[in-house]
Design an enzyme around this catalytic site. Structure first.
Site, PDB file in Angstrom:
ATOM      1  N   LYS A  77       0.801  -1.377  -0.241  1.00  0.00           N
ATOM      2  CA  LYS A  77      -0.075   0.060  -0.094  1.00  0.00           C
ATOM      3  C   LYS A  77       0.806   1.494   0.025  1.00  0.00           C
ATOM      4  CE  LYS A  77      -2.716   0.281   3.522  1.00  0.00           C
ATOM      5  NZ  LYS A  77      -2.209  -0.489   4.700  1.00  0.00           N
ATOM      6  N   THR A  79       3.849   1.589  -0.796  1.00  0.00           N
ATOM      7  CA  THR A  79       4.443   1.331  -2.148  1.00  0.00           C
ATOM      8  C   THR A  79       3.740   1.963  -3.425  1.00  0.00           C
ATOM      9  OG1 THR A  79       6.105  -0.940  -1.874  1.00  0.00           O
ATOM     10  CG2 THR A  79       6.015   0.366  -4.066  1.00  0.00           C
ATOM     11  N   ARG A 100       2.973   8.401   7.159  1.00  0.00           N
ATOM     12  CA  ARG A 100       2.263   8.033   8.555  1.00  0.00           C
ATOM     13  C   ARG A 100       3.644   7.853   8.834  1.00  0.00           C
ATOM     14  NH1 ARG A 100      -0.438   2.815  10.132  1.00  0.00           N
ATOM     15  NH2 ARG A 100       0.219   2.705   7.757  1.00  0.00           N
ATOM     16  N   LYS A 111       7.989  -7.228   9.941  1.00  0.00           N
ATOM     17  CA  LYS A 111       7.596  -6.659   8.364  1.00  0.00           C
ATOM     18  C   LYS A 111       9.332  -5.994   7.838  1.00  0.00           C
ATOM     19  CE  LYS A 111       5.296  -2.827   8.925  1.00  0.00           C
ATOM     20  NZ  LYS A 111       3.749  -2.105   7.589  1.00  0.00           N
ATOM     21  N   ALA A 279      -3.450   1.476  12.804  1.00  0.00           N
ATOM     22  CA  ALA A 279      -4.927   1.371  11.942  1.00  0.00           C
ATOM     23  C   ALA A 279      -5.936   0.226  13.401  1.00  0.00           C
ATOM     24  CB  ALA A 279      -5.380   1.168  11.028  1.00  0.00           C
ATOM     25  N   PHE A 307      -3.761  -0.784   7.289  1.00  0.00           N
ATOM     26  CA  PHE A 307      -4.387  -1.602   6.414  1.00  0.00           C
ATOM     27  C   PHE A 307      -5.524  -1.986   5.547  1.00  0.00           C
ATOM     28  CE2 PHE A 307      -2.863  -2.545  11.290  1.00  0.00           C
ATOM     29  CZ  PHE A 307      -1.456  -3.377  10.549  1.00  0.00           C
ATOM     30  N   PHE A 387       3.791  -7.714  -8.855  1.00  0.00           N
ATOM     31  CA  PHE A 387       5.287  -8.316  -8.357  1.00  0.00           C
ATOM     32  C   PHE A 387       6.295  -8.873  -9.143  1.00  0.00           C
ATOM     33  CE2 PHE A 387       3.281  -7.228  -4.456  1.00  0.00           C
ATOM     34  CZ  PHE A 387       4.222  -7.910  -3.423  1.00  0.00           C
ATOM     35  N   TRP A 415       7.069  -0.847  -7.974  1.00  0.00           N
ATOM     36  CA  TRP A 415       8.107  -1.272  -7.042  1.00  0.00           C
ATOM     37  C   TRP A 415       8.956  -1.157  -8.770  1.00  0.00           C
ATOM     38  CZ3 TRP A 415      11.832  -4.713  -6.938  1.00  0.00           C
ATOM     39  CH2 TRP A 415      12.972  -5.203  -6.451  1.00  0.00           C
TER      40      TRP A 415
END
Length: 562
Positions: A77, A79, A100, A111, A279, A307, A387, A415
């Protein structure tokens, strides 16, 4: 020019970036030296006086980026948010990204970093993912200073008649530390304080963080801090920060942090990063100050909410938009083939294997989030975050599914390609803003009872069959109504992994009931928190934390941050 497929890590890509000095980024926004203060060569704090300077400037359009329910497969998200902002600038629009600040807890826990990825990152990513400009440390300090003031008040005679068994204010730390969830303090005799049970939350779940992100200015920050309920007296009356007379001290600790942070993306697009509530246990949006300031400085603001749309977007639209007087112009719902396959039942170890059947089943999760955004009356587009390992047939299946239902959809290859890979998505965002109606309305009115608001969210956003309140929650509903707090919005604390309150129920579960175990009055922030299922306000670290891969070289370069 399209970049070749690379196996470089996000941090390697970031460290090779050609950054502009922060004065050049400020100049892109027509800022003078009085408008910002440098924090090194590549970061700056923006002045809050800019609001007065820009009071006659029109506000740009706000584009909200949300997603399906997250999985370990990753949705990207942030990215996509960065890539979309870069793409809008490539198309000649003046776009600013508003994000944020990452929390050290998840960054070192599950992560790794949280500054976008690949060729769609905000930089300097090492600073952003670690201590940045110290905002979260300031919030931690203010929160824990208040805790010290409460215990000192009791130790020094307890003039306010605070019941030590009814103190609701917890200490915080910006780290996942399960051992601190429940503790005992004040042991060791009379001079060490009054013994009582206590506990820690993670900083980004604190009410101070929520207030920090919902305050409009320094005066509003102080007003909101003063209203925080920290305890109850022996006759069960609320005790606030203003009763303790320390709102001034707390505001002083936060005054510098309240100024938004200016950085840049890999393509030198301006980015304002400020505030970072979770969130799943808070409202999950960057600060109103940052979003409003970005909208004054640019024609478009691309921002995100944490999220899936069941959490961050719902709270952005029901809480932040109310307090910030914001009306989003469009929503991007991020999805990936990998995550949708997990929602269709594929184990994370098998995600590289093509599986159209599982993907088709997992589309139900995306469908529910689309319905949620439609319920708010907002134009939207599905951003399919590609991806490099995705199978062409799976990507085509998602595109066909959307197009058969007249759902706007575009591939975001950001990406790998940065802003270039987001140009189609950017064009569609611009098109739906121009051509589609915007009938945005929150899902409930503030005069509805708290119970009704909770049920509305559970049924309309989660797809629940109903809501079950514990006896404690029912008693709190009555108590909060008596205190005059029933007109506040609701902030649901729920697992991010499922539409339900059970993290194991992936996809689009049906016939489930949301369990409300407890309510929490965040009066300073201006909402009531409803804790569902087993959600924790202090996460724990996984068996193999991301921190195990982190290091620093002899010349000071970060390694393994993501």
């Amino acid at each position: 020019m399209t970049k070749e497929v690379t196996h470089k890590s996000d941090i390697e890509i970031a460290q090779e970036a050609s950054m502009k000095r922060i004065e050049e980024i400020a100049a892109q926004l027509n800022l003078t030296e009085e408008d910002w203060e440098p924090y090194g060569r590549y970061k700056a704090k923006l002045s809050l006086d800019l609001f007065d300077k820009l009071k006659t400037a029109s506000e740009g359009k706000v584009v909200l980026v949300t997603s399906i329910n997250p999985t370990p497969a990753g949705e990207g998200k942030s990215t996509v948010t960065v890539g979309l902002g870069q793409a809008l600038n490539r198309l000649g629009e003046k776009a600013i990204i508003a994000l944020r600040e990452p929390s050290l807890g998840p960054s070192m826990g599950l992560k790794g970093g949280a500054a976008g990825g690949g060729y769609s990152q905000v930089i300097p990513m090492e600073d952003i993912n670690l201590h940045f400009t110290g905002d979260i440390h300031a919030i931690t300090t203010a929160n824990n200073a208040l805790a010290a003031f409460i215990d000192n008040h009791i130790h020094r005679g307890n003039e306010l008649k605070i019941d030590p068994r009814r103190i609701v204010w917890k200490r915080v730390i910006d780290m996942n530390d399960r051992a601190l969830r429940n503790i005992v303090i004040g042991l060791g005799g009379p001079i060490q304080g009054v013994p009582r049970e206590d506990g820690f939350d993670i900083t980004v779940a604190s009410e101070v963080m929520a207030i920090f992100c919902l305050a409009r200015d320094l005066k509003d920050l102080k007003k909101k801090l003063s209203r925080m309920v920290v305890a109850y007296t022996y006759d069960n009356q609320p005790v606030t920060v203003s009763d303790l007379k320390v709102e001034g001290a707390l505001t002083l600790l936060l005054k510098d942090a309240l100024r938004p942070n200016l950085v840049q993306t890999l393509e030198n697009t301006p980015a304002i990063i400020h505030g970072g509530p979770f969130a799943n246990i808070a409202h999950g949006c960057n600060s109103i100050i940052a979003t409003k300031l970005a909208s004054k400085l640019g024609d478009f603001v691309v921002t995100e909410a944490g999220f899936g749309a069941d959490l961050g977007a719902e709270k952005f639209l029901n809480i932040k938009s109310r307090y910030g007087e914001l009306k989003p112009s469009a929503v991007v719902i991020v999805a990936t083939a990998r995550a949708l396959k997990m929602h269709g039942g594929v184990d994370k170890t098998q995600l590289s294997v093509e599986n159209i059947a599982a993907l088709a089943k997992g589309m139900a999760n995306l469908e529910k989030h689309i319905e949620t955004i439609q319920a708010f009356g907002l134009p939207f587009v599905v951003g399919l975050n590609r991806f490099v390992s995705d199978h062409d047939e799976e990507v085509q299946h998602i595109l066909n599914w959307c197009r058969e239902r007249n759902i706007p959809v575009e591939i975001a290859d950001v990406w790998l390609k940065g802003g270039e890979g987001g140009e189609d998505l950017a064009r569609t965002v611009l098109n739906i803003i121009e051509t589609q109606s915007n009938a945005f309305e929150p899902l409930y009115t503030l005069d509805q009872p708290l119970e009704e608001k909770i049920i509305t969210i559970a049924e309309k956003v989660y797809g629940a069959a109903g809501v079950q309140f514990s006896q404690k929650a029912l008693a709190q509903l009555r108590e909060f109504e008596q205190q005059g707090w029933s007109s506040l919005p609701v902030c649901m604390a729920k697992t991010q992994y499922s539409l339900s309150d059970d993290p194991k129920k992936l996809g689009r579960p049906t016939e489930f009931v949301i369990s409300i175990r407890e309510l929490k009055a965040s009066i300073g922030a201006g909402f009531i928190v409803a804790l569902t299922g087993d959600v924790m306000t202090m996460p724990g670290l996984p068996k193999s934390p991301a921190a195990l891969n982190m290091d620093v070289t002899e010349d000071g370069k970060a390694v393994g941050l993501f």
